[in-house]
Design a protein around this motif. Sequence first.
Motif, mmCIF file in Angstrom:
data_model
loop_
_atom_site.group_PDB
_atom_site.id
_atom_site.type_symbol
_atom_site.label_atom_id
_atom_site.label_comp_id
_atom_site.label_asym_id
_atom_site.label_seq_id
_atom_site.Cartn_x
_atom_site.Cartn_y
_atom_site.Cartn_z
ATOM 1 N N GLY A 158 -20.005 -2.668 0.430
ATOM 2 C CA GLY A 158 -18.703 -3.203 0.813
ATOM 3 C C GLY A 158 -17.968 -3.828 -0.349
ATOM 4 N N VAL A 159 -18.692 -4.553 -1.187
ATOM 5 C CA VAL A 159 -18.083 -5.173 -2.372
ATOM 6 C C VAL A 159 -17.568 -4.091 -3.319
ATOM 7 C CG1 VAL A 159 -18.557 -6.530 -4.456
ATOM 8 C CG2 VAL A 159 -19.422 -7.300 -2.236
ATOM 9 N N THR A 160 -18.387 -3.061 -3.537
ATOM 10 C CA THR A 160 -17.993 -1.960 -4.432
ATOM 11 C C THR A 160 -16.772 -1.222 -3.892
ATOM 12 O OG1 THR A 160 -20.309 -1.673 -5.066
ATOM 13 C CG2 THR A 160 -18.806 0.125 -5.584
ATOM 14 N N SER A 161 -16.771 -0.955 -2.579
ATOM 15 C CA SER A 161 -15.635 -0.263 -1.967
ATOM 16 C C SER A 161 -14.372 -1.105 -2.054
ATOM 17 C CB SER A 161 -15.939 0.055 -0.497
ATOM 18 O OG SER A 161 -17.079 0.875 -0.385
ATOM 19 N N GLY A 162 -14.511 -2.408 -1.828
ATOM 20 C CA GLY A 162 -13.351 -3.297 -1.937
ATOM 21 C C GLY A 162 -12.788 -3.322 -3.346
ATOM 22 N N ALA A 163 -13.684 -3.376 -4.338
ATOM 23 C CA ALA A 163 -13.238 -3.383 -5.739
ATOM 24 C C ALA A 163 -12.534 -2.069 -6.091
ATOM 25 C CB ALA A 163 -14.440 -3.605 -6.654
ATOM 26 N N TYR A 164 -13.045 -0.966 -5.543
ATOM 27 C CA TYR A 164 -12.420 0.339 -5.803
ATOM 28 C C TYR A 164 -11.001 0.393 -5.236
ATOM 29 C CZ TYR A 164 -11.343 5.295 -5.327
ATOM 30 O OH TYR A 164 -10.718 6.513 -5.375
ATOM 31 N N LEU A 165 -10.827 -0.112 -4.002
ATOM 32 C CA LEU A 165 -9.500 -0.111 -3.387
ATOM 33 C C LEU A 165 -8.535 -1.012 -4.149
ATOM 34 C CD1 LEU A 165 -10.443 -0.251 0.421
ATOM 35 C CD2 LEU A 165 -9.602 1.715 -0.864
ATOM 36 N N MET A 166 -9.054 -2.091 -4.735
ATOM 37 C CA MET A 166 -8.198 -3.021 -5.483
ATOM 38 C C MET A 166 -7.692 -2.414 -6.788
ATOM 39 S SD MET A 166 -10.407 -6.536 -4.956
ATOM 40 C CE MET A 166 -9.524 -7.393 -6.270
ATOM 41 N N PHE A 167 -8.546 -1.646 -7.430
ATOM 42 C CA PHE A 167 -8.220 -1.195 -8.787
ATOM 43 C C PHE A 167 -8.080 0.320 -8.909
ATOM 44 C CE2 PHE A 167 -10.682 -5.185 -9.259
ATOM 45 C CZ PHE A 167 -9.666 -5.968 -9.793
ATOM 46 N N GLU A 168 -7.920 0.990 -7.749
ATOM 47 C CA GLU A 168 -7.694 2.430 -7.848
ATOM 48 C C GLU A 168 -6.348 2.692 -8.522
ATOM 49 O OE1 GLU A 168 -7.018 4.603 -4.335
ATOM 50 O OE2 GLU A 168 -5.964 2.978 -3.299
ATOM 51 N N GLU A 169 -6.187 3.880 -9.013
ATOM 52 C CA GLU A 169 -5.032 4.227 -9.843
ATOM 53 C C GLU A 169 -3.710 4.051 -9.092
ATOM 54 O OE1 GLU A 169 -3.428 8.082 -12.371
ATOM 55 O OE2 GLU A 169 -5.550 7.909 -11.872
ATOM 56 N N LYS A 170 -3.638 4.496 -7.823
ATOM 57 C CA LYS A 170 -2.397 4.395 -7.060
ATOM 58 C C LYS A 170 -2.137 2.961 -6.593
ATOM 59 C CE LYS A 170 -2.574 9.146 -5.369
ATOM 60 N NZ LYS A 170 -2.619 10.012 -4.159
ATOM 61 N N ASN A 171 -3.235 2.186 -6.419
ATOM 62 C CA ASN A 171 -3.143 0.771 -6.067
ATOM 63 C C ASN A 171 -2.346 0.537 -4.767
ATOM 64 O OD1 ASN A 171 -3.889 -1.874 -6.648
ATOM 65 N ND2 ASN A 171 -1.953 -2.355 -7.647
ATOM 66 N N THR A 172 -2.550 1.428 -3.785
ATOM 67 C CA THR A 172 -1.811 1.303 -2.521
ATOM 68 C C THR A 172 -2.527 0.422 -1.496
ATOM 69 O OG1 THR A 172 -2.857 3.345 -1.730
ATOM 70 C CG2 THR A 172 -0.690 3.552 -2.788
ATOM 71 N N ASP A 173 -3.810 0.194 -1.690
ATOM 72 C CA ASP A 173 -4.596 -0.583 -0.719
ATOM 73 C C ASP A 173 -5.184 -1.848 -1.348
ATOM 74 O OD1 ASP A 173 -4.296 1.342 1.395
ATOM 75 O OD2 ASP A 173 -5.716 2.610 0.327
ATOM 76 N N PHE A 174 -4.405 -2.491 -2.199
ATOM 77 C CA PHE A 174 -4.915 -3.665 -2.924
ATOM 78 C C PHE A 174 -5.285 -4.800 -1.971
ATOM 79 C CE2 PHE A 174 -4.346 -7.778 -4.956
ATOM 80 C CZ PHE A 174 -5.144 -7.648 -6.086
ATOM 81 N N VAL A 175 -4.404 -5.074 -0.992
ATOM 82 C CA VAL A 175 -4.639 -6.198 -0.078
ATOM 83 C C VAL A 175 -5.886 -5.951 0.771
ATOM 84 C CG1 VAL A 175 -3.707 -7.530 1.856
ATOM 85 C CG2 VAL A 175 -2.192 -6.797 0.003
ATOM 86 N N ILE A 176 -6.012 -4.721 1.312
ATOM 87 C CA ILE A 176 -7.198 -4.376 2.112
ATOM 88 C C ILE A 176 -8.455 -4.501 1.264
ATOM 89 C CG2 ILE A 176 -8.360 -2.526 3.378
ATOM 90 C CD1 ILE A 176 -5.615 -1.478 4.160
ATOM 91 N N GLY A 177 -8.383 -3.993 0.019
ATOM 92 C CA GLY A 177 -9.529 -4.072 -0.884
ATOM 93 C C GLY A 177 -9.896 -5.506 -1.212
ATOM 94 N N LEU A 178 -8.882 -6.353 -1.409
ATOM 95 C CA LEU A 178 -9.132 -7.766 -1.738
ATOM 96 C C LEU A 178 -9.820 -8.481 -0.589
ATOM 97 C CD1 LEU A 178 -8.757 -10.183 -3.643
ATOM 98 C CD2 LEU A 178 -6.490 -10.536 -2.614
ATOM 99 N N ILE A 179 -9.347 -8.218 0.643
ATOM 100 C CA ILE A 179 -9.956 -8.851 1.820
ATOM 101 C C ILE A 179 -11.406 -8.389 1.979
ATOM 102 C CG2 ILE A 179 -9.879 -9.001 4.337
ATOM 103 C CD1 ILE A 179 -6.813 -8.737 4.134
ATOM 104 N N MET A 180 -11.639 -7.074 1.875
ATOM 105 C CA MET A 180 -12.989 -6.529 1.994
ATOM 106 C C MET A 180 -13.897 -7.086 0.903
ATOM 107 S SD MET A 180 -14.255 -2.547 1.812
ATOM 108 C CE MET A 180 -13.189 -2.049 3.156
ATOM 109 N N PHE A 181 -13.403 -7.122 -0.321
ATOM 110 C CA PHE A 181 -14.181 -7.614 -1.463
ATOM 111 C C PHE A 181 -14.561 -9.081 -1.270
ATOM 112 C CE2 PHE A 181 -14.477 -9.703 -5.596
ATOM 113 C CZ PHE A 181 -15.360 -8.879 -6.272
ATOM 114 N N THR A 182 -13.601 -9.900 -0.847
ATOM 115 C CA THR A 182 -13.834 -11.347 -0.708
ATOM 116 C C THR A 182 -14.839 -11.651 0.401
ATOM 117 O OG1 THR A 182 -11.551 -11.767 -1.441
ATOM 118 C CG2 THR A 182 -12.721 -13.576 -0.344
#
Length: 281
Positions: A158-182
Amino acid sequence: MKVNKNISVKQAIIRGQLMVNVPAFICLLCAPLAMFYVVHLFNLPERLGITGVFLGIILAWISWSVLITKWRIWAFTNVRNVHALKKEAILSMLIWEDGTSFEKTEYRSKKDKLILKRLDKKFLQKDLIYEDPNVPQETKIYFSITTAFFIVLFLSTGVTSGAYLMFEEKNTDFVIGLIMFTICLFILTQTFKKLINRKPQLIINDKGITLSNNTFVSWSEIYELEILREGFGNSAQHYLKFCDSNYNYSKIEIDSFNLSIRKLENNLQTYQIRYNNNNKV
């Protein structure tokens, strides 16, 4: 009804699972399958197949509400230790706590209500309890390494997936990734502490209970000892709760321990019996 007083709590629970939960599960599974079959057979809109899911839930609940009453009457008629039976049935998620909304959905005819009211008198007598000779002189209980390891492994994903969503190239799911990561990182940190903690969380013997902070409480000072289940379904948690002579309550989460709830309860009961036998006046 033929009464058999030799039925144990375990036998009654197994019969309850077969008599109540199996038919409910069959309804839950077969109704959607039957509906999807009908949809494909008559070339109906596929969205109608979803109604089978709701139909399955309704049929399963009706099945449970009728059969659970029949099981209650049989079980509390045939089992001597009704207090232990009721507690075990709740822990096994066969029945619900008294007074809950779910418990009120049980279907009971007038005859059923009269029989159950008569059976309530059995709760006025104490259960017959016996010492288990297989329980060791002392039990040390730790956090379960296996449980903690798999939780850490899952949360790491879950942490890895959240980090991926935060820093993916398109950066469209940053907020979702941040919540999942945290969230996953916070729970991961707490679980990892349990994984590396090799200190006994409880030490139980015929003298009393020693807590993780090395506080010792004698059996003579322990009151209202019970194992509680809070919450519903997979989110339910179990706690060991008791009060000491100074009216201080201890409430300990026990799901993450390396001793099952049933063994813990059995050991607690045996140590209390041994204490009473050793301190007879």
